[in-house]
Design a protein around this motif. Sequence first.
Motif, PDB file in Angstrom:
ATOM      1  N   THR A  68       0.860  -1.004  -0.019  1.00 44.43           N
ATOM      2  CA  THR A  68       0.115   0.330  -0.094  1.00 44.43           C
ATOM      3  C   THR A  68       0.829   1.198   0.081  1.00 44.43           C
ATOM      4  N   ALA A  69       2.071   1.388   0.855  1.00 49.69           N
ATOM      5  CA  ALA A  69       2.923   2.337   1.063  1.00 49.69           C
ATOM      6  C   ALA A  69       3.533   2.520  -0.374  1.00 49.69           C
ATOM      7  N   LEU A  70       3.938   1.386  -1.176  1.00 46.97           N
ATOM      8  CA  LEU A  70       4.475   1.630  -2.574  1.00 46.97           C
ATOM      9  C   LEU A  70       3.602   2.060  -3.372  1.00 46.97           C
ATOM     10  N   LEU A  71       2.489   1.863  -3.411  1.00 49.20           N
ATOM     11  CA  LEU A  71       1.530   2.505  -4.127  1.00 49.20           C
ATOM     12  C   LEU A  71       1.461   3.912  -4.173  1.00 49.20           C
ATOM     13  N   GLY A  72       1.478   4.347  -2.573  1.00 54.91           N
ATOM     14  CA  GLY A  72       1.235   5.636  -2.471  1.00 54.91           C
ATOM     15  C   GLY A  72       2.463   6.288  -3.188  1.00 54.91           C
ATOM     16  N   LEU A 132      12.889  -4.869   0.106  1.00 53.26           N
ATOM     17  CA  LEU A 132      12.735  -4.227  -1.307  1.00 53.26           C
ATOM     18  C   LEU A 132      11.911  -3.220  -1.419  1.00 53.26           C
ATOM     19  N   MET A 133      10.598  -3.580  -1.253  1.00 55.41           N
ATOM     20  CA  MET A 133       9.294  -2.746  -1.186  1.00 55.41           C
ATOM     21  C   MET A 133       9.726  -1.244  -0.821  1.00 55.41           C
ATOM     22  N   ASP A 134      10.335  -1.432   0.771  1.00 54.48           N
ATOM     23  CA  ASP A 134      10.385  -0.290   1.499  1.00 54.48           C
ATOM     24  C   ASP A 134      11.606   0.676   0.786  1.00 54.48           C
ATOM     25  N   GLY A 139      12.849   5.437  -2.281  1.00 54.50           N
ATOM     26  CA  GLY A 139      13.783   6.263  -3.290  1.00 54.50           C
ATOM     27  C   GLY A 139      12.934   6.863  -4.243  1.00 54.50           C
ATOM     28  N   LEU A 140      11.672   6.713  -4.292  1.00 59.62           N
ATOM     29  CA  LEU A 140      10.829   7.667  -5.009  1.00 59.62           C
ATOM     30  C   LEU A 140      11.103   7.691  -6.609  1.00 59.62           C
TER      31      LEU A 140
END
Length: 232
Positions: A68-72, A132-134, A139-140
Amino acid sequence: MEQVVPYDEWRVSASDASFSEWLRSLSEPDWTAVVSHPFAASITRGDVPDAAMRHYLLQDLQFVDSFTALLGAAVASADTFESRVPFGRFLGQTATSEELTYFDRALEALGVTPADLASPRLEPVTEDFRALMDEARRGLDYPVILALLCVAEWSYLGWASRAVEPLPKNFVHREWIDLHEGPEFRAWVQFLRGELDRLGPGLDEAGRLRVLDVFRRAVRLERRFFDMATGS
């Protein structure tokens, strides 16, 4: 150091010269090992033992927050408004949708207790995948985020699309297949691939290799995750 066929060289003779296909083809044999994995095939047949399915789904649930954070991060880093909209829509679905309802119902049916949910023991591959997701989120870097999301969704479409009718009667298996197949999910995967295909050719060589590295790492983790589910 492994020699990588550059995208501009590879595309000359490729039947599908898209950037996303370059990423996928350079992630073999791990990609095929994921989409044809025995554990995934067992899901499509509906014959995964309850204990194995319980462990697999409980570990998979641990990705929801990081995903969810990665989608954000994808919403924040996308380069156009038109690209942000599908991520925002999917983000809302992830946070409120039938997938979370599925986890609740499936894990309850499989005998997962509140204590199991409160403090699950994370497998090493689960920790590595969340890391890896974090890393990608922090890195944006939009193309890198796309690569990771694309692997997660495209590879699951890959195995789920191999299911044949009639689907398993047990909702635990049948609905997990349905969540990763069908017109809407295919359109979502096509959007992710399309974004990579739009941006990848414009990256410099270092940027392309950075995206390829994350794509490959994610594919290897998907393979390890299925291996973990089978106890191998």
